[in-house]
Design a protein around this motif. Structure first.
Motif, PDB file in Angstrom:
ATOM      1  N   UNK A  91      71.665  31.985   4.529  1.00  0.00           N
ATOM      2  CA  UNK A  91      72.929  31.360   4.925  1.00  0.00           C
ATOM      3  C   UNK A  91      72.770  30.425   6.121  1.00  0.00           C
ATOM      4  N   UNK A  92      71.640  30.514   6.819  1.00  0.00           N
ATOM      5  CA  UNK A  92      71.385  29.594   7.922  1.00  0.00           C
ATOM      6  C   UNK A  92      70.481  28.435   7.494  1.00  0.00           C
ATOM      7  N   UNK A  93      69.999  28.460   6.265  1.00  0.00           N
ATOM      8  CA  UNK A  93      69.105  27.405   5.768  1.00  0.00           C
ATOM      9  C   UNK A  93      69.938  26.213   5.297  1.00  0.00           C
ATOM     10  N   UNK A  94      69.579  25.055   5.739  1.00  0.00           N
ATOM     11  CA  UNK A  94      70.304  23.820   5.440  1.00  0.00           C
ATOM     12  C   UNK A  94      70.496  23.583   3.945  1.00  0.00           C
ATOM     13  N   UNK A  95      69.546  23.985   3.120  1.00  0.00           N
ATOM     14  CA  UNK A  95      69.577  23.671   1.689  1.00  0.00           C
ATOM     15  C   UNK A  95      70.152  24.785   0.806  1.00  0.00           C
ATOM     16  N   UNK A  96      70.479  25.916   1.389  1.00  0.00           N
ATOM     17  CA  UNK A  96      71.034  27.023   0.614  1.00  0.00           C
ATOM     18  C   UNK A  96      72.428  26.656   0.097  1.00  0.00           C
ATOM     19  N   UNK A  97      72.736  27.053  -1.145  1.00  0.00           N
ATOM     20  CA  UNK A  97      74.042  26.784  -1.756  1.00  0.00           C
ATOM     21  C   UNK A  97      74.866  28.074  -1.820  1.00  0.00           C
ATOM     22  N   UNK A  98      75.646  28.366  -0.787  1.00  0.00           N
ATOM     23  CA  UNK A  98      76.431  29.603  -0.785  1.00  0.00           C
ATOM     24  C   UNK A  98      77.498  29.632  -1.879  1.00  0.00           C
ATOM     25  N   UNK A  99      77.875  28.474  -2.400  1.00  0.00           N
ATOM     26  CA  UNK A  99      78.891  28.449  -3.461  1.00  0.00           C
ATOM     27  C   UNK A  99      78.414  29.141  -4.735  1.00  0.00           C
ATOM     28  N   UNK A 100      77.110  29.226  -4.943  1.00  0.00           N
ATOM     29  CA  UNK A 100      76.607  29.959  -6.110  1.00  0.00           C
ATOM     30  C   UNK A 100      76.858  31.455  -5.925  1.00  0.00           C
ATOM     31  N   UNK A 101      76.614  31.964  -4.718  1.00  0.00           N
ATOM     32  CA  UNK A 101      76.943  33.367  -4.444  1.00  0.00           C
ATOM     33  C   UNK A 101      78.434  33.600  -4.635  1.00  0.00           C
ATOM     34  N   UNK A 102      79.234  32.695  -4.148  1.00  0.00           N
ATOM     35  CA  UNK A 102      80.687  32.843  -4.272  1.00  0.00           C
ATOM     36  C   UNK A 102      81.109  32.871  -5.743  1.00  0.00           C
ATOM     37  N   UNK A 103      80.536  31.981  -6.538  1.00  0.00           N
ATOM     38  CA  UNK A 103      80.892  31.905  -7.962  1.00  0.00           C
ATOM     39  C   UNK A 103      80.416  33.129  -8.741  1.00  0.00           C
ATOM     40  N   UNK A 104      79.267  33.689  -8.348  1.00  0.00           N
ATOM     41  CA  UNK A 104      78.698  34.815  -9.090  1.00  0.00           C
ATOM     42  C   UNK A 104      79.119  36.174  -8.542  1.00  0.00           C
ATOM     43  N   UNK A 105      79.604  36.195  -7.310  1.00  0.00           N
ATOM     44  CA  UNK A 105      79.955  37.463  -6.690  1.00  0.00           C
ATOM     45  C   UNK A 105      78.760  38.224  -6.162  1.00  0.00           C
ATOM     46  N   UNK A 106      77.613  37.588  -6.124  1.00  0.00           N
ATOM     47  CA  UNK A 106      76.373  38.208  -5.655  1.00  0.00           C
ATOM     48  C   UNK A 106      76.078  37.708  -4.247  1.00  0.00           C
ATOM     49  N   UNK A 107      75.553  38.569  -3.380  1.00  0.00           N
ATOM     50  CA  UNK A 107      75.213  38.153  -2.024  1.00  0.00           C
ATOM     51  C   UNK A 107      73.698  38.070  -1.890  1.00  0.00           C
ATOM     52  N   UNK A 108      73.212  36.884  -1.590  1.00  0.00           N
ATOM     53  CA  UNK A 108      71.782  36.661  -1.380  1.00  0.00           C
ATOM     54  C   UNK A 108      71.448  36.978   0.071  1.00  0.00           C
ATOM     55  N   UNK A 109      70.520  37.928   0.258  1.00  0.00           N
ATOM     56  CA  UNK A 109      70.096  38.276   1.616  1.00  0.00           C
ATOM     57  C   UNK A 109      68.776  37.617   1.989  1.00  0.00           C
ATOM     58  N   UNK A 110      67.947  37.339   0.996  1.00  0.00           N
ATOM     59  CA  UNK A 110      66.709  36.599   1.223  1.00  0.00           C
ATOM     60  C   UNK A 110      66.265  35.991  -0.106  1.00  0.00           C
ATOM     61  N   UNK A 111      65.414  34.995  -0.010  1.00  0.00           N
ATOM     62  CA  UNK A 111      65.040  34.239  -1.205  1.00  0.00           C
ATOM     63  C   UNK A 111      63.646  33.645  -1.014  1.00  0.00           C
ATOM     64  N   UNK A 112      62.908  33.585  -2.103  1.00  0.00           N
ATOM     65  CA  UNK A 112      61.626  32.888  -2.107  1.00  0.00           C
ATOM     66  C   UNK A 112      61.559  32.075  -3.403  1.00  0.00           C
ATOM     67  N   UNK A 113      61.047  30.870  -3.301  1.00  0.00           N
ATOM     68  CA  UNK A 113      60.912  29.998  -4.466  1.00  0.00           C
ATOM     69  C   UNK A 113      59.481  29.491  -4.560  1.00  0.00           C
ATOM     70  N   UNK A 114      59.088  29.104  -5.766  1.00  0.00           N
ATOM     71  CA  UNK A 114      57.776  28.478  -5.972  1.00  0.00           C
ATOM     72  C   UNK A 114      57.906  27.474  -7.110  1.00  0.00           C
ATOM     73  N   UNK A 115      57.357  26.275  -6.914  1.00  0.00           N
ATOM     74  CA  UNK A 115      57.393  25.288  -8.000  1.00  0.00           C
ATOM     75  C   UNK A 115      56.463  25.695  -9.127  1.00  0.00           C
TER      76      UNK A 115
END
Length: 163
Positions: A91-115
């Motif tokens: 939630x403090x990351x500039x690129x995070x999309x909190x609206x996806x959590x809002x739409x899904x009802x899920x709360x993201x506490x941490x995330x990791x991505x890989x191309x």
């Protein structure tokens, strides 16, 4: 290395994956394996539709299809940077999309991505894991890079041949 035993199980996973020749059957196997290895609650595999300039996933645990512009969110940032991203306080990351959590009802506490790169070094997708107890670390990133490379040939085949 904490994933040493996991790599031994990878050969079995690879054989099982080859028996699944569509997105709908193969992506859940990829997701299940990645979640089990890293200990994440959720996994999404975003497919990069270069022509439409969007990322989509039909595999987001308990969520219907998610579609976002390919330059948005942490997955879009992953594509731009061409490298994994860890956000243990998303939630403090500039690129995070909190609206996806809002739409899904899920709360993201941490995330990791890989191309996920194809054989031409184009990004064909992004592997995303959510909510690991204690947060994600660099060892998780190393595994994600390895695993994204491991499944890339399968995803490229499915995308190109639609088998």
């Amino acid at each position: 290395m904490k994933y040493q035993d996991t790599y031994k199980k990878l050969a079995k996973f690879g054989r099982e994956l080859l028996d699944n020749t569509s997105y709908s059957s193969g992506l859940p196997r990829i997701s299940k394996y990645a979640k089990e290895v890293i200990g994440a609650q959720r996994c999404s595999i975003f497919i990069n539709d270069i022509a439409k300039k969007e990322l989509w996933t039909t595999l987001a645990d308990d969520v219907s299809k998610i579609v976002i512009p390919s330059d948005k969110g942490l997955v879009g940032f992953t594509i731009k940077e061409r490298k994994p991203i860890i956000a243990n306080d998303p939630y403090t990351h500039l690129h995070f999309l909190p609206e996806i959590d809002k739409a899904t009802g899920y709360t993201t506490t941490n995330i990791v991505t890989a191309p996920i790169f194809n054989s031409k070094r184009e990004i064909i997708g992004v592997l995303e894991l959510l909510n690991k107890e204690g947060g994600f670390d660099n060892e998780d990133v190393r595994f994600m890079i390895f695993f994204a490379h491991y499944v890339s040939g399968y995803l490229e085949l499915i995308a190109n041949e639609k088998i």
